[in-house]
Enzyme design. Structure first.
Site, PDB file in Angstrom:
ATOM      1  N   ASP A   6      94.628 -47.577  94.147  1.00  0.00           N
ATOM      2  CA  ASP A   6      94.674 -46.570  95.225  1.00  0.00           C
ATOM      3  C   ASP A   6      95.700 -45.477  94.973  1.00  0.00           C
ATOM      4  OD1 ASP A   6      96.872 -48.204  95.895  1.00  0.00           O
ATOM      5  OD2 ASP A   6      96.341 -48.381  98.019  1.00  0.00           O
ATOM      6  N   LEU A  12      98.703 -59.583 103.254  1.00  0.00           N
ATOM      7  CA  LEU A  12      97.468 -59.280 103.974  1.00  0.00           C
ATOM      8  C   LEU A  12      97.625 -58.029 104.839  1.00  0.00           C
ATOM      9  CD1 LEU A  12      96.333 -62.895 104.943  1.00  0.00           C
ATOM     10  CD2 LEU A  12      95.668 -61.535 102.946  1.00  0.00           C
ATOM     11  N   SER A  22     100.071 -56.869 106.941  1.00  0.00           N
ATOM     12  CA  SER A  22     100.473 -56.979 108.352  1.00  0.00           C
ATOM     13  C   SER A  22     101.167 -55.708 108.824  1.00  0.00           C
ATOM     14  CB  SER A  22     101.383 -58.187 108.563  1.00  0.00           C
ATOM     15  OG  SER A  22     102.542 -58.080 107.768  1.00  0.00           O
ATOM     16  N   GLU A  54     104.941 -45.450 106.776  1.00  0.00           N
ATOM     17  CA  GLU A  54     105.384 -46.525 105.877  1.00  0.00           C
ATOM     18  C   GLU A  54     106.105 -45.955 104.651  1.00  0.00           C
ATOM     19  OE1 GLU A  54     103.456 -49.997 105.908  1.00  0.00           O
ATOM     20  OE2 GLU A  54     104.697 -50.774 104.294  1.00  0.00           O
ATOM     21  N   ASP A  71      95.599 -49.959 102.540  1.00  0.00           N
ATOM     22  CA  ASP A  71      95.852 -50.888 103.643  1.00  0.00           C
ATOM     23  C   ASP A  71      95.670 -50.209 105.000  1.00  0.00           C
ATOM     24  OD1 ASP A  71      96.495 -52.501 101.556  1.00  0.00           O
ATOM     25  OD2 ASP A  71      98.653 -52.524 101.945  1.00  0.00           O
ATOM     26  N   TYR A 117     106.351 -52.968  91.908  1.00  0.00           N
ATOM     27  CA  TYR A 117     105.309 -52.039  92.373  1.00  0.00           C
ATOM     28  C   TYR A 117     105.681 -50.603  92.015  1.00  0.00           C
ATOM     29  CZ  TYR A 117     101.884 -50.046  95.652  1.00  0.00           C
ATOM     30  OH  TYR A 117     100.835 -49.363  96.215  1.00  0.00           O
TER      31      TYR A 117
HETATM   32  C1  GLA Z   1      99.806 -53.088  98.073  1.00  0.00           C
HETATM   33  C2  GLA Z   1      99.776 -51.632  98.560  1.00  0.00           C
HETATM   34  C3  GLA Z   1      98.378 -51.038  98.425  1.00  0.00           C
HETATM   35  C4  GLA Z   1      97.820 -51.254  97.022  1.00  0.00           C
HETATM   36  C5  GLA Z   1      97.974 -52.727  96.602  1.00  0.00           C
HETATM   37  C6  GLA Z   1      97.547 -52.984  95.170  1.00  0.00           C
HETATM   38  O1  GLA Z   1      99.044 -53.883  98.932  1.00  0.00           O
HETATM   39  O2  GLA Z   1     100.195 -51.565  99.904  1.00  0.00           O
HETATM   40  O3  GLA Z   1      98.420 -49.668  98.743  1.00  0.00           O
HETATM   41  O4  GLA Z   1      98.442 -50.407  96.091  1.00  0.00           O
HETATM   42  O5  GLA Z   1      99.309 -53.176  96.748  1.00  0.00           O
HETATM   43  O6  GLA Z   1      96.182 -52.847  95.014  1.00  0.00           O
END
Ligand code: GLA
Length: 336
Positions: A20, A102, A104, A137, A149, A198
């Site tokens: 994403d 998940l 949240s 966020e 998300d 990340y």
């Molecule tokens: C986290 C981030 C998403 C996406 C995933 C990996 O959940 O919040 O935006 O980048 O990692 O697919």
């Protein structure tokens, strides 16, 4: 007294991981767990949450590093977008598991924005609402996530997958396979290094795109194009480019009702996340292999990785035995 209500689901990502923030494709599905928020008029931000079992309040202002930031953040994002609201008093109830990957926090932000939209009659569409939640966020709470998300929380409905092109937010809802169950395997794995890892992957993908002379890895369609890059950019880009292709093939499999093909793509996604993107852990790898050995059609880590949960596609009639066997092999695991 006037009040507005909003509700948003948890999500699990079926395929399309770490695509994403590269302008790519994702395929999340809403889960039947919800965060419900009631908003009443007020100044500043006040919230009572059954998740955290407490009430917190403060004037609008900078983030304080606590859970109230998610709610202060959406008020901030509304203000930044020109919807000046004086504040609100929130009540939060939720069945969304926290800290599992998940989404949240996205469910909380989106439910709060929906409640504020109803309370203050704001002319905001669902996709704009998702963008505001992501801005809260990323810029207020300070977690630089992609948009998946928040869009899943704003638009997702249990029983359907949401095929989303994060480049332009075009989406399609697709019914999940009849006779199969999307199972979440939550072994309580801590998400170690999730945030720093990340951000590092984001930076590596941006650098890979720069080296290839493209605005984002989404633009790379030929998988061979990445093979000349130096490491680790070669493997990072290889994951993203191949993952986008897997999402498109998974959507085709979903439309064709081919759950086996879909499952195989989930497994390929996991292996790519483990080998090329290096966001899996030995525990996640073992859980995926266990799920496959116990009859899952497909399984992979879901969300950012570095811990968190596994998503598996399981024949519906096999699910109760599958869940029991996972729990027997890995005590303390929750399967839902
Ligand atoms: C986290 C981030 C998403 C996406 C995933 C990996 O959940 O919040 O935006 O980048 O990692 O697919």
């Amino acid at each position: 007294m006037r009040r507005g209500q909003g509700r948003a689901p948890a999500r699990v990502n079926l395929i399309g991981e770490h695509t994403d923030y590269n302008q790519g494709y994702v395929l999340p599905a809403a889960l039947p767990y919800f965060t419900e928020v009631t908003a009443r008029p007020g100044e500043g931000v006040e919230a009572r949450s059954d998740i955290f079992g407490e009430t917190r309040a403060r004037p609008l202002g900078p983030p304080a590093g606590d859970w109230l930031d998610y709610l202060a953040g959406v008020l901030w994002a509304l203000g930044e977008a020109g919807y000046a609201v004086p504040g609100a008093r929130f009540t939060v109830r939720s069945t969304v598991p926290v800290g599992v990957g998940l989404a949240s926090s996205a469910a909380l932000e989106v439910a709060a924005l929906k409640a504020l939209r109803a309370l203050y009659r704001l002319p905001i569409e669902d996709l704009e609402l998702a963008r505001l939640a992501q801005r809260a966020e990323a810029e207020y709470v300070g977690v630089r996530c992609g948009i998946m998300d928040q869009v899943a929380a704003a638009l997702g409905r249990p029983g359907e997958a949401l095929f989303l092109d994060t480049q332009n937010l075009a989406y399609r809802r697709l019914p999940l396979f009849a006779g199969t169950r999307v199972a979440v395997i939550d072994a309580g794995l801590p998400r170690r290094l999730a945030e720093s890892g990340y951000n590092q992957r984001r930076a590596e993908c941006a650098e890979a795109a720069r080296l290839l002379g493209v605005a984002s890895l989404r633009e790379v369609e030929d998988p061979e194009a990445v093979e000349t890059l130096p490491e680790p950019y070669r493997r990072r880009a290889r994951h993203v480019v191949s993952e986008n292709r897997r999402v498109l093939r998974a959507v085709a499999a979903l439309k064709a009702g081919d759950a086996r093909a879909f499952g195989a793509l989930m497994v390929a996604s996991h292996r790519s996340l483990a080998r090329d993107f290096e966001v899996s852990t030995p525990e996640l790898d073992r859980l995926v292999e266990l799920a496959l050995a116990l009859g899952a059609l497909g399984a992979k880590l879901t969300g950012a990785g570095f811990g968190g949960a596994v998503v598996a596609l399981v024949p519906e009639e096999a699910f109760p035995a599958f869940a029991r066997k996972i729990q027997a092999a890995w005590p303390g695991t929750r399967v839902y």
